[in-house]
Design a protein around this motif. Sequence first.
Motif, PDB file in Angstrom:
ATOM      1  N   PRO A   1     -19.393 -44.222 -67.230  1.00 56.37           N
ATOM      2  CA  PRO A   1     -19.537 -42.796 -67.516  1.00 56.37           C
ATOM      3  C   PRO A   1     -19.706 -41.893 -66.312  1.00 56.37           C
ATOM      4  O   PRO A   1     -19.663 -40.668 -66.445  1.00 56.37           O
ATOM      5  CB  PRO A   1     -20.795 -42.757 -68.397  1.00 56.37           C
ATOM      6  N   GLY A   2     -19.906 -42.455 -65.113  1.00 58.83           N
ATOM      7  CA  GLY A   2     -20.157 -41.615 -63.956  1.00 58.83           C
ATOM      8  C   GLY A   2     -21.558 -41.034 -63.991  1.00 58.83           C
ATOM      9  O   GLY A   2     -22.423 -41.491 -64.741  1.00 58.83           O
ATOM     10  N   VAL A   3     -21.773 -40.021 -63.188  1.00 56.95           N
ATOM     11  CA  VAL A   3     -23.085 -39.371 -63.127  1.00 56.95           C
ATOM     12  C   VAL A   3     -22.918 -37.878 -63.399  1.00 56.95           C
ATOM     13  O   VAL A   3     -21.844 -37.307 -63.217  1.00 56.95           O
ATOM     14  CB  VAL A   3     -23.752 -39.587 -61.750  1.00 56.95           C
ATOM     15  N   MET A   4     -23.994 -37.249 -63.835  1.00 61.62           N
ATOM     16  CA  MET A   4     -23.931 -35.851 -64.228  1.00 61.62           C
ATOM     17  C   MET A   4     -23.476 -34.942 -63.083  1.00 61.62           C
ATOM     18  O   MET A   4     -22.822 -33.925 -63.301  1.00 61.62           O
ATOM     19  CB  MET A   4     -25.287 -35.400 -64.756  1.00 61.62           C
ATOM     20  N   GLY A   5     -23.790 -35.349 -61.849  1.00 56.52           N
ATOM     21  CA  GLY A   5     -23.403 -34.541 -60.700  1.00 56.52           C
ATOM     22  C   GLY A   5     -21.908 -34.445 -60.495  1.00 56.52           C
ATOM     23  O   GLY A   5     -21.414 -33.511 -59.856  1.00 56.52           O
ATOM     24  N   THR A   6     -21.162 -35.415 -61.034  1.00 61.53           N
ATOM     25  CA  THR A   6     -19.700 -35.391 -60.890  1.00 61.53           C
ATOM     26  C   THR A   6     -18.976 -35.090 -62.198  1.00 61.53           C
ATOM     27  O   THR A   6     -17.820 -34.665 -62.180  1.00 61.53           O
ATOM     28  CB  THR A   6     -19.183 -36.738 -60.344  1.00 61.53           C
ATOM     29  N   THR A   7     -19.634 -35.302 -63.328  1.00 60.73           N
ATOM     30  CA  THR A   7     -18.985 -35.049 -64.620  1.00 60.73           C
ATOM     31  C   THR A   7     -19.467 -33.757 -65.273  1.00 60.73           C
ATOM     32  O   THR A   7     -18.755 -33.173 -66.096  1.00 60.73           O
ATOM     33  CB  THR A   7     -19.248 -36.202 -65.608  1.00 60.73           C
ATOM     34  N   GLY A   8     -20.689 -33.329 -64.925  1.00 59.48           N
ATOM     35  CA  GLY A   8     -21.259 -32.158 -65.564  1.00 59.48           C
ATOM     36  C   GLY A   8     -21.752 -32.425 -66.973  1.00 59.48           C
ATOM     37  O   GLY A   8     -22.168 -31.509 -67.683  1.00 59.48           O
ATOM     38  N   MET A   9     -21.740 -33.709 -67.374  1.00 60.50           N
ATOM     39  CA  MET A   9     -22.148 -34.076 -68.728  1.00 60.50           C
ATOM     40  C   MET A   9     -23.258 -35.103 -68.689  1.00 60.50           C
ATOM     41  O   MET A   9     -23.301 -35.949 -67.794  1.00 60.50           O
ATOM     42  CB  MET A   9     -20.945 -34.631 -69.506  1.00 60.50           C
ATOM     43  N   GLU A  10     -24.153 -35.030 -69.647  1.00 59.06           N
ATOM     44  CA  GLU A  10     -25.265 -35.955 -69.733  1.00 59.06           C
ATOM     45  C   GLU A  10     -24.756 -37.359 -70.041  1.00 59.06           C
ATOM     46  O   GLU A  10     -23.997 -37.569 -70.995  1.00 59.06           O
ATOM     47  CB  GLU A  10     -26.235 -35.506 -70.823  1.00 59.06           C
ATOM     48  N   THR A  11     -25.157 -38.331 -69.213  1.00 55.93           N
ATOM     49  CA  THR A  11     -24.679 -39.706 -69.368  1.00 55.93           C
ATOM     50  C   THR A  11     -24.974 -40.266 -70.751  1.00 55.93           C
ATOM     51  O   THR A  11     -24.121 -40.917 -71.365  1.00 55.93           O
ATOM     52  CB  THR A  11     -25.324 -40.607 -68.296  1.00 55.93           C
ATOM     53  N   ALA A  12     -26.170 -40.016 -71.260  1.00 55.62           N
ATOM     54  CA  ALA A  12     -26.547 -40.541 -72.568  1.00 55.62           C
ATOM     55  C   ALA A  12     -25.642 -40.010 -73.681  1.00 55.62           C
ATOM     56  O   ALA A  12     -25.313 -40.730 -74.628  1.00 55.62           O
ATOM     57  CB  ALA A  12     -28.005 -40.209 -72.870  1.00 55.62           C
ATOM     58  N   GLU A  13     -25.221 -38.749 -73.557  1.00 56.40           N
ATOM     59  CA  GLU A  13     -24.335 -38.170 -74.568  1.00 56.40           C
ATOM     60  C   GLU A  13     -22.961 -38.839 -74.531  1.00 56.40           C
ATOM     61  O   GLU A  13     -22.353 -39.115 -75.570  1.00 56.40           O
ATOM     62  CB  GLU A  13     -24.194 -36.661 -74.336  1.00 56.40           C
ATOM     63  N   LEU A  14     -22.461 -39.087 -73.336  1.00 56.43           N
ATOM     64  CA  LEU A  14     -21.165 -39.756 -73.199  1.00 56.43           C
ATOM     65  C   LEU A  14     -21.222 -41.159 -73.792  1.00 56.43           C
ATOM     66  O   LEU A  14     -20.293 -41.592 -74.485  1.00 56.43           O
ATOM     67  CB  LEU A  14     -20.765 -39.828 -71.722  1.00 56.43           C
TER      68      LEU A  14
END
Length: 300
Positions: free
Chosen positions: A155-168
């Motif tokens: 899932p990557g990290v929030m700093g690069t995706t802009g999305m919360e990892t848990a939500e993904l």
Amino acid sequence: MNIRTDLAIENKEMYDEENKGKGVEISGVEVDKKQFDENINVTNIKITDEHGSQVLNKPIGNYITIEVQGLVDEADVLKESLKEKVAKAVAEELKKLVQFHYKLKVLVIGLGNDKVTPDSLGPYTASKVKVTRQYFLIYEAEGDEEMSCVSGFIPGVMGTTGMETAELIRNAAEIAKPDVIIAIDALAARNIERISTTIQISDTGISPGAGTGNMRKELTKETIGSKVVAIGVPTVIDSRTLILDSLSGFLKDPVKAEKYIEENGQDMIVTSTDIDQIIKDFSDIIANAINITLHPGIYS
């Protein structure tokens, strides 16, 4: 002193030290130790009630620690042989938490940031796990006697995706509908030697980014909807922890020293100079162990 560690075995060691002895019994905590091989030791810490949870500062559940000596120092040929033995030891313990059956569905999550070496264990490990869900979809198979239905997600990290990892991960779980989620992530340790020697397996979930000090929402059965088994390797040490623990026997006033560091120091994460090789070796070991556990008819 406020020593930071993600390892249950280190919390137990600190409790023993504070109580002036080794192997101090704790109500609500069961400890079982065994030797898998000459260089491989396994410690199973089971927290059974709230008292044990509070003492060790860990949720109720199982914490299995596999420690291997000499991995970094071995020559290439001997290292590969040792890595295979460690993978089998990890698989033997992992099978206790993830039991193979005909219809087993598993989602393997590689947590972390592959652009930051100490935080790249999850992505590198997940990329080496054999993914099989596509075959089950193509052949419309409900199950298989030799392999599990395995999905993989980095899932990557929030700093690069802009999305919360848990939500993904929650959305990925809705698609894969796994019986079990296996999450691999970097951890923080108290002792620098554990960075090149230790693997922890637990069945209590995980907080993404815990090892590098960037904790996100927890991944647990309650938050995701599936059992979460976490596999981690300590890859970093908090600088304050390293200083205080290293000098603990020489400080006249540990509390004053800790307060001074808190007020004048900077939050930094310390890792080993050979972290690149450590990530490669342990990602190989963990991926191999997962493959052995989930695909018994293919790997042994």
